[in-house]
Motif scaffolding. Sequence first.
Motif, short mmCIF file in Angstrom:
data_model
loop_
_atom_site.label_atom_id
_atom_site.label_comp_id
_atom_site.label_asym_id
_atom_site.label_seq_id
_atom_site.Cartn_x
_atom_site.Cartn_y
_atom_site.Cartn_z
N LYS A 1 13.32 8.36 0.32
CA LYS A 1 11.98 7.84 0.59
C LYS A 1 11.77 6.50 -0.10
O LYS A 1 11.21 5.56 0.49
N TYR B 1 11.21 2.79 1.66
CA TYR B 1 10.05 1.97 1.29
C TYR B 1 10.47 0.54 0.98
O TYR B 1 9.91 -0.43 1.51
N CYS C 1 11.71 -1.18 4.10
CA CYS C 1 10.60 -1.51 5.00
C CYS C 1 9.94 -2.82 4.59
O CYS C 1 9.73 -3.72 5.42
N ALA D 1 2.64 -2.05 -1.47
CA ALA D 1 3.63 -2.72 -0.62
C ALA D 1 3.40 -4.23 -0.64
O ALA D 1 4.36 -5.02 -0.59
N CYS E 1 4.41 0.60 5.33
CA CYS E 1 5.51 0.93 4.42
C CYS E 1 5.00 1.94 3.40
O CYS E 1 4.25 1.59 2.49
N SER E 2 5.40 3.19 3.55
CA SER E 2 4.87 4.26 2.70
C SER E 2 5.84 4.60 1.58
O SER E 2 7.03 4.79 1.80
N ARG E 3 5.28 4.67 0.39
CA ARG E 3 6.07 5.03 -0.79
C ARG E 3 6.03 6.54 -1.02
O ARG E 3 6.90 7.11 -1.57
#
Length: 260
Positions: free
Chosen positions: A57, A61, A64, A114, A258-260
Amino acid sequence: MKKLLMSLGLLALVSCTSTSPTGRTQVLLVNKDQMTQMGIKSFDAMKQETKISTDKKLNNYVQCVSNQIIKTIPKDWQSGWEIVVFDSDMVNAFALPGKKIGVYTGILNVAQSADQLAAIIGHEVGHVIANHSNERASQNKIAGVATQAAQIATQGTEYEAYATKGLGLAAQYGFLLPFSRAHESEADVIGLKYLIKAGFKPEESQQLWRNMAKVGGKAPSEFTSTHPSADTRIDNLGAHIQKFKEQGIKALQPRPSCSR
């Protein structure tokens, strides 16, 4: 003979001049392919010496954000980048000639969004596109030649030790460090433009440096530091955010999720 050598030296420097993305004149004495190979070799060594994050993940991130920035840089630079997340508490990130990007997990505690990570990636990529590594290596070469010339000119005289020491200090504080600060400020501006075009929030670049100031401890004197102070960077970024707005520079693509 001395005049001839000086003239040849000046001619060589003029023939190696270039212009940075912001219009600043540079002297680049190192072959581009050589810089690329040095960057690749250094990056490969780091991958051997530093643990690489396997957090899928987290890697997605960073990829991305980085890929969104890469979409905005000059087209001949857009392909072939290698992006690696290093599992380390170091508060740092970097980019190297050869299209290499390294992000330490420690900096993700400071870059809290992000947008802030995009500011870092844009800044580091800006260093590469502006040939700052080549310029730094070239400055070191010039400083080394100047020191050698001083030693030769004063050899055997009472001024030998003073000349060598004085030129060494002048090179460090009057030449090498100021250019390093110029590189940092220039990379901030270049990265900010990429940030805006990539659809991220430009004001978050300023917040990033507020965060950096909180974890940086007692900062060294700006005169003897290779980096501008956080306040200087925040002010410079603010001025350029306004300048870019007036120039009509805007997002060329929607902000990515863009997910962390």
